[in-house]
Write an enzyme that holds these catalytic residues in place. Structure first.
Site, short mmCIF file in Angstrom:
data_model
loop_
_atom_site.label_atom_id
_atom_site.label_comp_id
_atom_site.label_asym_id
_atom_site.label_seq_id
_atom_site.Cartn_x
_atom_site.Cartn_y
_atom_site.Cartn_z
N HIS A 69 0.82 -1.22 0.00
CA HIS A 69 0.00 0.00 0.00
C HIS A 69 0.85 1.27 0.00
O HIS A 69 0.50 2.27 -0.63
CB HIS A 69 -0.97 -0.02 1.19
CG HIS A 69 -2.03 -1.06 1.05
ND1 HIS A 69 -2.32 -1.99 2.03
CD2 HIS A 69 -2.86 -1.35 0.00
CE1 HIS A 69 -3.29 -2.78 1.60
NE2 HIS A 69 -3.62 -2.43 0.38
N ASP A 77 -5.81 -0.61 -7.94
CA ASP A 77 -5.41 -1.56 -6.90
C ASP A 77 -6.26 -2.81 -7.09
O ASP A 77 -7.22 -3.06 -6.35
CB ASP A 77 -5.64 -0.93 -5.52
CG ASP A 77 -5.27 -1.86 -4.40
OD1 ASP A 77 -4.69 -2.93 -4.67
OD2 ASP A 77 -5.57 -1.53 -3.24
N SER A 78 -5.92 -3.57 -8.10
CA SER A 78 -6.79 -4.67 -8.51
C SER A 78 -6.27 -6.01 -8.03
O SER A 78 -5.14 -6.14 -7.59
CB SER A 78 -6.89 -4.71 -10.04
OG SER A 78 -5.68 -5.19 -10.59
N SER A 79 -7.13 -7.02 -8.17
CA SER A 79 -6.66 -8.39 -8.01
C SER A 79 -6.02 -8.82 -9.33
O SER A 79 -5.70 -7.97 -10.18
CB SER A 79 -7.82 -9.30 -7.58
OG SER A 79 -8.95 -9.05 -8.37
N ASP A 80 -5.83 -10.08 -9.54
CA ASP A 80 -5.08 -10.56 -10.70
C ASP A 80 -5.97 -10.62 -11.94
O ASP A 80 -7.19 -10.60 -11.83
CB ASP A 80 -4.49 -11.94 -10.36
CG ASP A 80 -3.66 -11.86 -9.10
OD1 ASP A 80 -2.62 -11.19 -9.13
OD2 ASP A 80 -4.09 -12.41 -8.06
N PRO A 99 -13.21 -10.88 -12.33
CA PRO A 99 -13.69 -9.54 -12.67
C PRO A 99 -12.59 -8.54 -13.01
O PRO A 99 -12.83 -7.54 -13.67
CB PRO A 99 -14.46 -9.10 -11.42
CG PRO A 99 -14.16 -10.07 -10.35
CD PRO A 99 -13.61 -11.32 -10.99
N1 SPD Z 1 -1.66 -11.70 -6.40
C1 SPD Z 1 -2.41 -10.80 -5.60
C2 SPD Z 1 -2.33 -9.39 -6.05
C3 SPD Z 1 -3.26 -8.54 -5.25
C4 SPD Z 1 -3.06 -7.09 -5.46
N2 SPD Z 1 -4.06 -6.28 -4.85
C5 SPD Z 1 -4.25 -6.46 -3.48
C6 SPD Z 1 -5.20 -5.51 -2.88
C7 SPD Z 1 -4.65 -4.89 -1.67
N3 SPD Z 1 -5.21 -3.62 -1.44
#
Ligand code: SPD
Length: 277
Positions: free
Chosen positions: A62, A155-158, A162
């Site tokens: 972060h 700030d996304s997931s992979d 989605p």
């Molecule tokens: N492989 C996981 C990557 C996750 C990145 N985003 C995480 C969100 C934290 N705020």
């Protein structure tokens, strides 16, 4: 009881963490959201079995996703966060005095609810009067914004589920339109150890859209390979030549970011230097 981080299992590798308690597991319209207590990393937030953050090392991610662009842009006032429903990125953004408004576009309201319950020291940032929450699809939201933001942080997931659309050319073009003339975009862009193809495919189009495009990284022990990187896409400001050390020195209560780390983060190992060309 152990959990295995699911993302890399198809490639024959996984991080295993011993957990002491399962605290919550719910299904939202979009994904499975889970919180567990672990022996070594405190509470862990998982989405679809993939570690999003742990109490022990969330600051490494972060602080770097927020302070790097905010110590380059000389007067960022209006920021958009796409994703970031746990609140950690917003917590860091609010440490900068110039900030007047932080819009957060998180597709899944249940991520915000779970974070408020289990990670209040992150999600309390949403209570700040400068923060506006939009529970919408970031890909749709961005298309309605023109010349609006000084900084956009994804700030996304992979890029599975989605978040897949957030790694496409059209999305980066729409973010370009949503930025002011001197705006910056920073996006979560995976690990140079494990995801060279994703990084290369991003820079294949980013370098045609943004005059300045760089990649920098941070160390997070609980992400696959222990490393995660970010794209730095900018209309005007260069991450090193326009680095504002004075702004970095003003920041308090940091555990990862400082002026030395800012510069070092853009120095990639030799094998990864070509990924952004
Ligand atoms: N492989 C996981 C990557 C996750 C990145 N985003 C995480 C969100 C934290 N705020």
């Amino acid at each position: 009881m152990w959990i295995e981080e699911k993302l890399e299992i198809k490639n024959g590798r996984a991080l295993k963490v011993r957990i002491t308690k399962s605290l919550e597991k719910i299904k939202s319209e979009f994904q499975e959201i889970e919180v567990v207590e672990s022996e070594s990393f405190g509470k862990i937030l998982l989405i679809d079995g993939v570690i999003m953050l742990t109490e022990a090392d969330e600051f490494c991610y972060h602080e770097m996703i927020a302070h790097v662009p905010l110590c380059v842009h000389p007067k960022a006032q209006k920021v958009l966060v796409i994703g970031g429903g746990d609140g950690g990125t917003v917590r860091e953004i609010l440490k900068h005095d110039n900030i007047k408004e932080v819009d957060v576009c998180e597709i899944d309201v249940k991520v915000i609810r779970v974070s408020k319950k289990h990670f209040p020291y992150l999600a309390n940032s949403f209570n700040d009067h400068k923060v506006k929450l939009y529970c919408e699809d970031g890909n749709k939201f961005i298309k309605s914004q023109k010349n609006e933001y000084d900084l956009i942080i994804v700030d996304s997931s992979d890029p599975i589920g989605p978040a897949g659309v957030l790694f496409r050319k059209e999305f980066y073009e729409a973010m370009y339109q949503a930025l002011k003339d001197d705006g910056i975009v920073v996006t979560q862009a995976e690990s140079f150890f494990y995801h060279s193809e994703i990084i290369k495919s991003l820079f294949f189009f980013i370098r045609d859209i943004y005059p300045i495009s760089e990649y920098y990284y941070t160390l997070v022990p609980t992400y696959p390979s222990g490393v995660i990187g970010f794209t730095f896409c900018s209309k005007k400001y260069h991450p090193i030549n326009n680095f504002n050390e004075t702004e970095a020195l003003k920041l308090n209560d940091l555990k990862y970011y400082d002026k030395g780390i800012h510069k070092a983060a853009f120095n990639l190992p030799v094998f990864a230097q070509g990924y952004k060309h």
